[in-house]
Design a protein around this motif. Structure first.
Motif, short mmCIF file in Angstrom:
data_model
loop_
_atom_site.label_atom_id
_atom_site.label_comp_id
_atom_site.label_asym_id
_atom_site.label_seq_id
_atom_site.Cartn_x
_atom_site.Cartn_y
_atom_site.Cartn_z
N THR A 4 -5.55 -10.39 -43.05
CA THR A 4 -6.09 -10.17 -44.39
C THR A 4 -5.82 -11.36 -45.31
OG1 THR A 4 -4.09 -9.06 -45.16
CG2 THR A 4 -5.81 -7.67 -44.23
N GLU A 5 -6.70 -11.50 -46.27
CA GLU A 5 -6.57 -12.49 -47.34
C GLU A 5 -6.96 -11.81 -48.64
OE1 GLU A 5 -5.71 -15.77 -47.65
OE2 GLU A 5 -5.30 -16.15 -45.54
N LYS A 6 -6.35 -12.26 -49.72
CA LYS A 6 -6.67 -11.75 -51.05
C LYS A 6 -7.44 -12.82 -51.82
CE LYS A 6 -2.57 -8.80 -51.33
NZ LYS A 6 -3.22 -7.56 -51.10
N TYR A 7 -8.44 -12.38 -52.58
CA TYR A 7 -9.25 -13.30 -53.37
C TYR A 7 -9.46 -12.72 -54.76
CZ TYR A 7 -10.62 -14.98 -48.70
OH TYR A 7 -10.63 -15.45 -47.42
N ASN A 8 -9.62 -13.60 -55.73
CA ASN A 8 -10.11 -13.21 -57.04
C ASN A 8 -11.52 -13.77 -57.12
OD1 ASN A 8 -10.50 -14.03 -60.16
ND2 ASN A 8 -9.29 -12.15 -59.95
N VAL A 9 -12.50 -12.91 -57.34
CA VAL A 9 -13.91 -13.30 -57.30
C VAL A 9 -14.23 -14.22 -58.47
CG1 VAL A 9 -16.28 -12.44 -57.38
CG2 VAL A 9 -14.52 -11.16 -56.13
N ARG A 10 -14.93 -15.29 -58.17
CA ARG A 10 -15.34 -16.24 -59.21
C ARG A 10 -16.65 -15.78 -59.86
NH1 ARG A 10 -15.98 -21.43 -55.68
NH2 ARG A 10 -17.44 -19.94 -54.83
N TRP A 11 -16.85 -16.14 -61.12
CA TRP A 11 -18.09 -15.84 -61.80
C TRP A 11 -19.27 -16.48 -61.06
CZ3 TRP A 11 -21.95 -18.53 -64.41
CH2 TRP A 11 -22.76 -17.76 -65.26
#
Length: 189
Positions: A4-11
Motif C-alpha cells: 500500500t501507498e498513501k497519496y494526497n490527491v492533487r487539484w
C-alpha cells in the motif's frame, strides 16, 4: 501480500467535474505497483535496462464506486495473483478512509525489448506472494457482438508526451484519449 501507498490527491488530477479523471485513478494504481517493485529492490527501469524486459497491459477491468476529489487522502493497495503462462495478474483497491472507492483487476504481459517476444511467468519469478483475484462485475474478457456498428468519431496522434520508457504509449493515457471523444464530458455526472 498487499502493498500500500498513501497519496494526497492533487487539484491537477481532477477534471472539469472536480473529480479525479479515470486516467488519474489508473495512474495512482499503477504508480503503487511501480513502487512495490521499487520497494522490493527490483525497480521497473532496472528490469528494463538490466533484464531487457518490460510489462505491458493486456486487460483491465475497473470499478469506480465513488468519485475522488482534490486534496483527499487516499490509500492504494496492489497485489499480485498467481501468474500462469504469459499472464501476470494484478489487483488494485483504492480507499478513502475505510471506504473502497475504486478497485481493478488487470492482466499484464512481459515482453523482451530486443525482439518483442513474450516471457513466460516461470521465467520471471516475482516474490510478492499471491492473493486471490478480485471478482468484479466487469469481466476482464468479453466478446463484442458481431453485428455491433462501429463509427469513426475522430483521430488522435500519439505524441512524445504519451510515450513512456518502454517506448510505447503508456496505458494510463488511454482513458483521457477516450474521454476526449465523449460528447460534452464537462456536463456528465
Amino acid at each position: 501480500m498487499r502493498y500500500t501507498e498513501k497519496y494526497n490527491v492533487r487539484w491537477h488530477d481532477t477534471d472539469a467535474n472536480r473529480k479525479v479523471r479515470p486516467s488519474g485513478v489508473l495512474m495512482f494504481m499503477q504508480e503503487t505497483a511501480n513502487r512495490q517493485f521499487e520497494a522490493a529492490g527490483r525497480p521497473l527501469d532496472r528490469i528494463r535496462d538490466e533484464e531487457g524486459v518490460g510489462f505491458i497491459l493486456s486487460r483491465i477491468a475497473i470499478e469506480m464506486m465513488a468519485p475522488i476529489h482534490a486534496y483527499e487522502d487516499i490509500t492504494v493497495a496492489t497485489f499480485t495473483c498467481e501468474s500462469k503462462g504469459f499472464t501476470f495478474p494484478r489487483g488494485f483497491e483504492v480507499k478513502r478512509g475505510e471506504t473502497v472507492v475504486a478497485r481493478a483487476m488487470s492482466q499484464w504481459a512481459l515482453v523482451r525489448v530486443a525482439d518483442k517476444a513474450l516471457v513466460r511467468a516461470v521465467d520471471f519469478p516475482m516474490s510478492f506472494g499471491n492473493e486471490p483475484e478480485l471478482a468484479l462485475e466487469m469481466p476482464l474478457r468479453f466478446r463484442l457482438p458481431k453485428d455491433l456498428f462501429w463509427e469513426t468519431v475522430g483521430y488522435r496522434n500519439i505524441v512524445f508526451s504519451d510515450i513512456d520508457y518502454n517506448m510505447h504509449m503508456n496505458n494510463t493515457k488511454y482513458p483521457d484519449m477516450l474521454c476526449d471523444f465523449l460528447p460534452d464530458p464537462a456536463h456528465t455526472g
